[in-house]
Design an enzyme around this catalytic site. Structure first.
Site, PDB file in Angstrom:
ATOM      1  CB  SER A 180      -0.964   0.005   1.188  1.00  0.00           C
ATOM      2  OG  SER A 180      -0.260  -0.198   2.396  1.00  0.00           O
ATOM      3  CG  HIS A 220      -3.979  -1.695  -1.704  1.00  0.00           C
ATOM      4  ND1 HIS A 220      -4.643  -0.486  -1.658  1.00  0.00           N
ATOM      5  CD2 HIS A 220      -3.590  -1.959  -0.428  1.00  0.00           C
ATOM      6  CE1 HIS A 220      -4.639  -0.023  -0.416  1.00  0.00           C
ATOM      7  NE2 HIS A 220      -4.014  -0.899   0.352  1.00  0.00           N
ATOM      8  CE  LYS A 271      -7.458  -0.455   1.512  1.00  0.00           C
ATOM      9  NZ  LYS A 271      -8.192  -0.042   2.663  1.00  0.00           N
TER      10      LYS A 271
HETATM   11  C1  LIG Z   1      -3.196  -3.971   2.792  1.00  0.00           C
HETATM   12  C2  LIG Z   1      -4.336  -3.602   3.678  1.00  0.00           C
HETATM   13  N1  LIG Z   1      -4.915  -4.555   4.423  1.00  0.00           N
HETATM   14  C3  LIG Z   1      -5.939  -4.277   5.257  1.00  0.00           C
HETATM   15  C4  LIG Z   1      -6.441  -2.998   5.372  1.00  0.00           C
HETATM   16  C5  LIG Z   1      -7.577  -2.715   6.320  1.00  0.00           C
HETATM   17  O1  LIG Z   1      -8.757  -2.623   5.601  1.00  0.00           O
HETATM   18  P1  LIG Z   1     -10.012  -1.744   6.093  1.00  0.00           P
HETATM   19  O2  LIG Z   1      -9.651  -0.306   5.898  1.00  0.00           O
HETATM   20  O3  LIG Z   1     -11.101  -2.219   5.217  1.00  0.00           O
HETATM   21  O4  LIG Z   1     -10.221  -2.062   7.536  1.00  0.00           O
HETATM   22  C6  LIG Z   1      -5.885  -1.975   4.599  1.00  0.00           C
HETATM   23  C7  LIG Z   1      -6.427  -0.590   4.710  1.00  0.00           C
HETATM   24  O5  LIG Z   1      -5.841   0.402   4.469  1.00  0.00           O
HETATM   25  C8  LIG Z   1      -4.804  -2.281   3.736  1.00  0.00           C
HETATM   26  O6  LIG Z   1      -4.226  -1.324   3.001  1.00  0.00           O
END
Ligand SMILES: Cc1ncc(COP(=O)(O)O)c(C=O)c1O
Length: 402
Positions: A191, A219, A250
């Protein structure tokens, strides 16, 4: 209540954070929690009363505001109301939850799926339910915080391998006693950097060392693969990941998280994971929106093509101006700035010219690797991207980044 305790360590941490926030605010460098007050269609938003091009959205396919998804959410409210009666195991499982889980399983080419109230909760609960004391978790150094927290909460031996370094992963797998359970876990697309994990090599190593493989597709869904199904489709592999985790917040314009896997494993999680047993399910409108969004992705493949075109235009344009976009291959595009101050200054200039983009600074990334991070979506138009690049290029020169 007066927040005046003795001069203890907690108080010092609170003061230090408040001092930093105040300093940034005084210098017009505070970009935290900026209120987006309106979605203006396409990739435009109203921020602090100004219409800006949105370059900080994880809605990679531009599905936020899609009429089919909005209608599905409204219909679910009419049918079920706004809540779920409570946790799913008691009275809170609605038909729409089961439908959503079937849709996800089909989309991810898996036998079954289970959903949770956020992606964060999903990683936390899944890792800590599957792994425990005496087991080993091997996690990429740049994995998302929710994975790290899940590993720590599990009580398993927690080993971090160097980012995307498969030799290091193999070395660490060799160090685990052969009779111990092992889970290897990584983001599909990282990310902060936008680079992609080497799935084929990871699958090979997990087979060789008899380890479970979990991949976080936050992502990659809607971004990788010809039909947006994610990292397995990207590498032309079919159902090679044991635990396919993803978010509904997302590309999927809702909220929640899921895991898709073999039926037996999902049954186990449904009966053993605490975020499922002790926490309420997704609100019906959000479940219905997510359910419809997976269908829209398959019905409108042009969105993935447009996302790819837009991403290439942006990355190639920045590179030709002399920016370092690091190792990105996807719609998450960092521009390396170096110091936090330079990243803040570039952000300020971009926002002053109505390009809504945000900085990523320490501790989210190592000191000295602060960056401006833009996300490209299918909702951007070619001329909008050209404008954003012009603004960032001009500011980059002024600040001395290029
Ligand atoms: C790679 C990754 N996993 C998990 C999450 C957590 O997801 P959520 O925002 O739906 O709780 C994010 C959120 O930014 C993320 O980028």
């Amino acid at each position: 209540m007066d927040l005046k305790k003795t001069n203890d360590a907690v108080m010092r941490r609170i003061h230090a954070m408040n001092d930093r926030v105040n300093m940034l605010k005084e210098n017009d460098l505070y970009f935290y929690n900026q209120p987006v007050t309106e979605l203006r269609g396409g990739a435009r938003v109203l921020v602090n009363g100004r219409e800006m091009g949105m370059y900080a959205s994880y809605g990679y396919l531009g599905l936020l505001g899609h009429p089919r998804i909005g209608s599905a959410a409204k219909a679910a409210i009419d049918r079920y109301g706004t809540g779920t009666h409570g946790v799913r195991t008691l009275a809170g499982t609605l038909k729409i939850h089961n439908e959503l889980e079937e849709t996800i399983a089909e989309f991810k080419h898996a036998e079954a799926a289970v959903t949770y109230s956020s992606g964060y909760a999903t990683n936390l609960t899944v890792v800590s339910t599957l792994m425990g004391r005496g087991d080993y978790v091997l996690s990429d150094k740049l994995n998302h915080a929710s994975i790290v927290d899940g590993c720590l909460m599990s009580g398993a031996e927690f080993r971090r391998f160097r980012h995307k370094d498969m030799e290091d992963l193999e070395k660490r797998l060799q160090q685990v006693p052969s009779d111990r359970a092992k889970l290897v876990i990584a983001d599909a697309v990282f990310s902060m950097d936008g680079d992609i994990i080497d799935l084929p090599k990871m699958v090979e190593l997990c087979k060789k060392y008899d380890a479970w493989l979990m991949i976080d597709e936050a992502h990659s869904v809607g971004v990788l693969g010809k039909t947006g199904r994610g990292i397995e489709e990207h590498f032309g592999m079919n159902d090679v990941i044991d635990i396919k985790m993803g978010t509904l917040s997302k590309t999927i314009p809702s909220v929640g998280g899921y895991v898709a896997a073999k039926k037996e494993l999902i049954t186990y999680l449904r009966h053993a994971s605490r975020a499922y047993i002790f926490s309420a399910a997704l609100p019906p409108a959000q479940a219905a929106a997510a359910n419809e969004a997976f269908k829209v992705i398959l019905d409108e493949p042009w969105r993935i093509e447009k996302l790819n075109q837009n991403t290439h235009q942006y990355i190639n344009g920045l590179k030709s101006m002399g920016f370092d976009t690091m190792l990105t291959e996807t719609a998450i595009v960092p521009v390396l700035c170096g110091s936090d101050e330079r990243a803040f200054a570039l952000t300020r200039e971009a926002q002053h010219h109505d390009v809504f983009v945000l900085p990523v600074v320490s501790p989210a990334v190592p000191e000295g690797l602060a960056r401006l991070r833009a996300t490209i979506t299918a909702a951007h138009e070619t001329d909008e991207i050209a404008y954003a690049m012009e603004v960032i290029g001009k500011a980059g020169k002024e600040i001395g980044i290029i």
